[in-house]
Design an enzyme around this catalytic site. Structure first.
Site: not given
Length: 315
Positions: A152, A215, A251
């Site tokens: 991430d 995300k 996400k």
């Protein structure tokens, strides 16, 4: 998406071409996006569908601890909870991933050995992203070498907001290369992007540069995930799939704490992107406390009684 676009291979050939593409994307109707998100949040789900949705939401959780006080013992306990969220119910599914700092990846690898749970690690000078590129790449390679199969990363919001889109693109592409076979989730930090138009542009930038997921947030900046922001991102992945044939995941992370909220997101996923995204490979929840409420609501449906917070462990 109705705009006419050049071949995507040409989009990042120069700063001018990339800017023209991103600013040529259709603008977001703020009022319309917020009203649609609110409307979708009112949809009711019947008992059988709700039970399915609760289990799906559990399977989509990236169970996360990203604190300076994290210890190997805390990470091991979190991994155990991810494996068996409800030790009293063997039918309760495991979570999608455990998300930790790079220094804790090796601990998670050992604790999750033999399971199918993914190991995600934040990298690239999380959460600020304020570090030279070589440090970000070293951070990424170290996490992958330790066993992370998902990274991430945070984008350089300063560069993005200054209009230095090609710099952001090239950094994402470099991190993607450093990931090797690991999947890359590109964190936009939408709370700092100010407008929905910027969220749409950042979403496309992350996808064009090779992100496997986009995300919302680090969870360290407010506002974090919101329904309207996630709606804009879901529209982006839907349109990207229509244009390129490539499916990118989404996400939302930060501030999603209740089963009721999670179900609102699942309804939005289905209505906006389609049921292809109703899968942990395509949609995740970044959360530390959401799992507890999902478990309590699941137990309530099974027993007819609300167990309360003592039913679950504190994370």
């Amino acid at each position: 998406m109705t705009a006419t676009v050049p071949p995507l291979a040409e989009v990042a050939r120069s700063t001018t071409a990339l800017r023209a593409f991103l600013h040529g994307l259709p603008g977001v109707d703020q009022v319309g996006a917020e009203q649609r998100a609110a409307m979708l949040g009112t949809r009711s789900i019947k008992t059988t569908s709700k039970a399915w949705a609760l289990d799906l939401a559990i399977r989509m959780v990236d169970l996360t601890t990203l604190e300076g006080s994290d210890t190997p013992g805390k990470v091991k306990a979190l991994c155990a909870k991810g494996r068996r969220p409800d030790p009293t119910d063997a039918d309760c599914p495991p979570v999608a991933a455990i998300c930790v700092y790079p220094s804790m990846v090796a601990t998670a690898v050992e604790a999750l050995r033999g399971s199918k749970i993914h190991i995600a690690s934040v990298a690239t000078a999380f959460p600020s992203g304020q570090a030279p590129l070589e440090i970000k790449l070293a951070d990424t390679r170290a996490a992958v070498k330790a066993g992370a199969d998902e990274i991430d990363m945070v984008i350089n919001r300063g560069a993005f907001l200054s209009g230095r889109y090609l710099e952001v693109y090239e950094e994402i592409a470099a991190v993607k290369e450093a990931c090797g076979s690991a999947h890359l989730k590109v964190i936009l930090e939408t709370g700092e992007l100010a407008t929905y138009d910027n969220v749409r542009r950042a979403s496309w930038l992350g996808m064009l540069a090779g992100g496997d997921f986009i995300k919302t947030s680090t969870g360290k900046v407010q506002p974090a995930a919101t329904l309207p922001v996630t709606l804009v991102m879901l529209e982006a992945v839907r349109d990207f799939k229509a244009l390129t044939g490539t499916t990118i995941g989404v996400k939302p992370a930060g501030g999603i704490r209740t089963a009721k909220d999670a179900i609102k997101y699942l309804v939005m996923v289905n209505e906006t992107a389609g049921d292809e995204w109703l899968h942990p490979d395509r949609f995740r929840f970044g959360a530390s406390t959401l799992l507890n409420d999902l478990l309590m609501q699941r137990a309530k449906m099974a027993t007819g009684r609300y167990s309360g917070p003592d039913y679950v462990t504190l994370d």
